[in-house]
Design a protein around this motif. Structure first.
Motif, PDB file in Angstrom:
ATOM      1  N   UNK A 150     -12.897  74.416 -40.052  1.00 31.91           N
ATOM      2  CA  UNK A 150     -11.692  73.543 -40.421  1.00 31.91           C
ATOM      3  C   UNK A 150     -10.880  73.419 -38.890  1.00 31.91           C
ATOM      4  N   UNK A 151     -10.895  74.198 -38.376  1.00 32.93           N
ATOM      5  CA  UNK A 151     -11.071  74.267 -36.546  1.00 32.93           C
ATOM      6  C   UNK A 151     -11.006  72.081 -36.101  1.00 32.93           C
ATOM      7  N   UNK A 190      -4.257  68.791 -29.228  1.00 35.52           N
ATOM      8  CA  UNK A 190      -5.088  69.823 -30.059  1.00 35.52           C
ATOM      9  C   UNK A 190      -5.299  71.259 -30.284  1.00 35.52           C
ATOM     10  N   UNK A 191      -6.259  72.264 -30.859  1.00 36.95           N
ATOM     11  CA  UNK A 191      -5.878  73.664 -30.411  1.00 36.95           C
ATOM     12  C   UNK A 191      -6.783  73.964 -30.200  1.00 36.95           C
ATOM     13  N   UNK A 192      -7.119  75.586 -29.589  1.00 40.73           N
ATOM     14  CA  UNK A 192      -8.187  76.487 -29.844  1.00 40.73           C
ATOM     15  C   UNK A 192      -8.753  77.466 -30.712  1.00 40.73           C
ATOM     16  N   UNK A 200      -7.416  80.271 -35.905  1.00 41.90           N
ATOM     17  CA  UNK A 200      -7.456  81.224 -37.016  1.00 41.90           C
ATOM     18  C   UNK A 200      -5.731  82.214 -37.252  1.00 41.90           C
ATOM     19  N   UNK A 201      -5.335  81.550 -36.354  1.00 44.85           N
ATOM     20  CA  UNK A 201      -3.606  82.454 -36.337  1.00 44.85           C
ATOM     21  C   UNK A 201      -2.950  81.933 -36.804  1.00 44.85           C
TER      22      UNK A 201
END
Length: 224
Positions: free
Chosen positions: A29-30, A44-46, A51-52
């Motif tokens: 999903x990430x 983009x995100x880590x 997860x949050x």
């Protein structure tokens, strides 16, 4: 440890499957989230940030709520409704909540019975329905969580596309919320219904979810 693993093997295996599946869902999903962000020239995100995020929470909770709805309905409906020939059904003359003697509560409790099954009154009534109470609470909480995370994700998309945001109550009445909800509900109803019917005619040797291999098709409530 060996004894513990043997006595709790089924729950431990499913816990392992759950952890691996959630980890796989989170990782894939990430990457999917970041691929979409790159396609729209966004940042983009880590993995930790993902997860949050409401996107991950919504994807997780919309499946949880449908599963616990299935269990809640199944527990309740099997009290009163029967299915001839299915090991998932009670015997055809046992519909209803059954007598105190059958349920071994109050004066009919045994030495090893849970304390709340022996005491009578409100505590016994609560304990007599504790499984469906807990399942219902988990279902409602996860459904609420789905609505909140879905609302956040929906408004994020609205902002991206320069559209007006909606309130939480407005989101609850939206097609987006109900499409996500009902696509999970229908699959759960299909799965449990087909299990009931298939178990009348098909067998799995050694499984408590199946009748004995040699049991007649119309034998009801027996387990192999």
């Amino acid at each position: 440890m060996r004894r513990f693993a043997k006595e709790n093997g089924l729950s431990l295996v499913f816990l392992l499957f759950f952890v691996l599946a959630v980890a796989g869902q989170a990782f894939s999903g990430w990457h999917d989230f970041n691929d979409e962000a790159l396609a729209h020239h966004e940042t983009t995100i880590s993995l930790g940030r993902y997860l949050t995020s409401s996107a991950f929470g919504n994807a997780l909770l919309e499946n949880w709520q449908s599963e616990y709805l299935q269990f809640t309905l199944y527990i309740l409906l099997t009290v009163w409704f029967l299915q001839k020939g299915s090991p998932e059904s009670k015997q055809l003359d046992e519909a209803g909540s059954e007598s105190d003697e059958d349920q071994r509560i109050g004066e009919h409790a045994e030495a090893g019975s849970p304390r709340w099954a022996r005491t009578g009154g409100l505590r016994t009534r609560l304990y007599s329905n504790s499984l469906v109470i807990v399942m219902t609470v988990i279902w409602l909480l996860s459904w609420f969580g789905q609505s909140v995370t879905g609302w956040s994700t929906y408004n994020s998309d609205q902002i991206t596309h320069h559209q007006p945001e909606v309130s939480w109550l407005g989101y609850l009445g939206s097609a987006d919320f109900w499409q996500a909800t009902l696509q999970n509900w229908q699959s759960e109803f299909l799965a449990i219904g087909s299990m009931l019917v298939f178990s009348i005619y098909l067998r799995q040797r050694g499984s408590p979810e199946s009748k004995p291999v040699g049991a007649p098709h119309d034998e009801t409530g027996s387990e192999g």
